[in-house]
Design a protein around this motif. Sequence first.
Motif, PDB file in Angstrom:
ATOM      1  N   ARG A  25       5.793  24.119 -39.553  1.00  0.00           N
ATOM      2  CA  ARG A  25       5.185  25.099 -38.663  1.00  0.00           C
ATOM      3  C   ARG A  25       4.242  26.005 -39.428  1.00  0.00           C
ATOM      4  NH1 ARG A  25      10.490  25.386 -36.399  1.00  0.00           N
ATOM      5  NH2 ARG A  25      11.034  27.196 -37.642  1.00  0.00           N
ATOM      6  N   LEU A  69       3.447  21.378 -27.768  1.00  0.00           N
ATOM      7  CA  LEU A  69       4.573  21.285 -28.695  1.00  0.00           C
ATOM      8  C   LEU A  69       4.049  20.974 -30.085  1.00  0.00           C
ATOM      9  CD1 LEU A  69       7.102  19.192 -26.596  1.00  0.00           C
ATOM     10  CD2 LEU A  69       7.367  21.596 -27.258  1.00  0.00           C
ATOM     11  N   PHE A  71       5.949  19.591 -32.410  1.00  0.00           N
ATOM     12  CA  PHE A  71       6.583  18.361 -32.855  1.00  0.00           C
ATOM     13  C   PHE A  71       6.714  17.376 -31.705  1.00  0.00           C
ATOM     14  CE2 PHE A  71       8.465  21.883 -35.344  1.00  0.00           C
ATOM     15  CZ  PHE A  71       7.799  21.619 -36.530  1.00  0.00           C
ATOM     16  N   ARG A  72       6.802  16.115 -32.040  1.00  0.00           N
ATOM     17  CA  ARG A  72       6.940  15.078 -31.023  1.00  0.00           C
ATOM     18  C   ARG A  72       8.318  15.120 -30.356  1.00  0.00           C
ATOM     19  NH1 ARG A  72       4.984   9.972 -34.521  1.00  0.00           N
ATOM     20  NH2 ARG A  72       6.129  11.172 -36.079  1.00  0.00           N
ATOM     21  N   GLY A  75      10.611  18.460 -29.063  1.00  0.00           N
ATOM     22  CA  GLY A  75      10.180  19.576 -29.891  1.00  0.00           C
ATOM     23  C   GLY A  75      11.286  20.559 -30.208  1.00  0.00           C
ATOM     24  N   THR A 180      12.189  25.793 -30.126  1.00  0.00           N
ATOM     25  CA  THR A 180      11.086  24.924 -29.721  1.00  0.00           C
ATOM     26  C   THR A 180       9.792  25.662 -30.026  1.00  0.00           C
ATOM     27  OG1 THR A 180      12.439  24.032 -27.918  1.00  0.00           O
ATOM     28  CG2 THR A 180      10.068  23.583 -27.847  1.00  0.00           C
TER      29      THR A 180
END
Length: 259
Positions: A25, A69, A71-72, A75, A180
């Motif tokens: 992040r 999001l 992340f895939r 998330g 998330t």
Amino acid sequence: MLLDARGGFRVTGEGGSRTSAILQRKRVARKRRGDGSFKMQMAQEIEIKLRVEDIDALKATLKKMGARLLFRGTGRVHEWNTLFDTAQQDLRKRQQLLRTRVETPDGHVSRGKKNGGQPALLTFKGPVAGGRLRAGGSKIGGGHKVREEIEFQLGDAAGVAKILERLGMLPSFHYEKYRTTFHLPATKPWAKGLLIELDETPIGTFMELEGPPRAIDRAAKELGFSKKDYILTNYVSLFAEDCRRRGQKMGDMVFQKRK
């Protein structure tokens, strides 16, 4: 397990490679701000918390803003956090924090609270030089929480805990949550470097906005909040306040049943 060129690590063998979600992040945010090396994250953390009463309405607003999001998949990442301190609570008295964090992506199998063999993120937080302080060692700068933050990833949570204990540091508090993380698209240049982090905790749902102060303020306003809604304390203090309100003795901040 190998260090990568950016200071993260790769877990070889089963499960492939994985770098801490929190470092990913912040790499994304600092790339967008034009920062350089990520070998060790050393920075001032600037953030606020907001209490979320209607999570569905918030997600709908995020969608309208074009939030994505980070992340895939879902998330969503489970975090198991352990704070360390001396028996005399010297770090707390100096308004400092030493924490390990183990992250498990939603849908993956957690190895439980002992975290044996799992990677850990080691984080130090403390007061920044100058400025007015509030409880918890946070500098008040323009109505935002500002802390010095140093963090890096290590390969074995249990091993890290043993080293800290040999140095006189003992686990002082555990807390868990699901996080998330969202970011806004490049078509919103004002949001460059901003992270929007939705936290599901045992004491309710919160949103953290982390990044440049102007971006924090604008995002909060577009999400329907005002500066009077800003929370500038940490989860330990929020949990202690919740326990006092309910007349319960403070323990660890954990879910009664895993969500």
